[in-house]
Design an enzyme around this catalytic site. Structure first.
Site, short mmCIF file in Angstrom:
data_model
loop_
_atom_site.label_atom_id
_atom_site.label_comp_id
_atom_site.label_asym_id
_atom_site.label_seq_id
_atom_site.Cartn_x
_atom_site.Cartn_y
_atom_site.Cartn_z
CG MET A 101 36.35 -9.27 -16.67
SD MET A 101 38.08 -8.92 -16.62
CE MET A 101 38.04 -7.79 -17.90
N GLY A 129 38.15 -13.67 -22.86
CA GLY A 129 37.66 -13.93 -21.45
C GLY A 129 38.56 -14.13 -20.21
CB SER A 130 40.42 -12.82 -18.31
OG SER A 130 39.72 -11.72 -18.90
NE ARG A 131 38.33 -15.43 -10.64
CZ ARG A 131 38.68 -16.63 -9.94
NH1 ARG A 131 38.37 -17.72 -10.34
NH2 ARG A 131 39.56 -16.56 -8.93
#
Length: 218
Positions: free
Chosen positions: A101, A187-189
């Site tokens: 993301m 921002g990430s996952r």
């Protein structure tokens, strides 16, 4: 492998709202922008602050958007907006689908299946970029759902900027497919583990939309 036909966004723009958990970031930013704009006519210093503060506030409002979605049909749907970063077979027979993301994506995550939340575990860790392999040791929240497919594991992973994961529902909650369950700031996952025997319908590099893109294939 062909793309899912449900990968295109189907947001209801009239239904866009702000994400729960955004207030600690959003309120100070908007307040600073409003105050500097109010004083800009009388103060050169306020005028200098007004432009970047307003731009930052607008960016925050965009980042923390939470659009309404028409939830797709299918056994497993995407829990996150983003891009499929990797698809990996796991040692226990499951398949991990990792979705990256970016800061431009909607960061509200949704339940991939209907079921009961059996576990929500916060795991402390680092904050390297979520696209980096070392992000396996990042700060995370590990979810388990009891569903018609059995136990489904989903992991929200913080990135270099995302320092806070906000779960919306506690252990024991019954959730509908596509229901909002949490927020990752910036921002990430998100990693989703499909049970053995469930075929993946997406491919690496494909864009996903939470609640809309189907992850599995009949």
């Amino acid at each position: 492998m062909p793309h899912s036909q449900t990968s295109a966004p189907r947001d209801s723009r009239a239904g866009v709202r702000l994400a729960r958990g955004a207030s600690p970031w959003l309120l100070p930013t908007v307040a600073t922008a409003a105050l500097s704009l109010a004083r800009a006519r009388r103060s050169g210093a306020a005028k200098a602050v007004a432009v970047p503060a307003t731009a930052l506030a607008a960016g925050m409002l965009w980042f923390f958007r939470d659009p309404e979605r028409e939830i797709a049909q299918g056994r497993v749907i995407s829990p996150a907006d983003g891009v499929v970063q990797s698809i990996m077979p796991w040692k226990d027979g499951r398949t991990r689908v990792a979705i990256f993301m970016s800061p431009l994506n909607v960061h509200v995550n949704r339940a991939p299946l209907a079921g009961t939340v059996t576990s929500v575990e916060h795991v402390p860790g680092g904050f390297v970029p979520a696209f980096n392999k070392e992000s396996e040791n990042n700060e995370r929240v590990v979810w388990h759902f009891d569903t018609e497919l059995g136990d489904i594991e989903m992991i929200q992973i913080a990135g270099a900027v995302a320092r806070r994961i906000v779960p919306y529902v506690p252990q024991g909650t019954k959730v509908e497919q596509g229901e909002r369950i949490g927020l990752i700031r910036f921002g990430s996952r998100v990693d989703l583990y499909l049970p053995e025997g469930v075929e993946v319908a997406v491919e690496v590099g494909q864009k996903t939309v939470a609640g809309v893109t189907r992850i599995d294939r009949d």
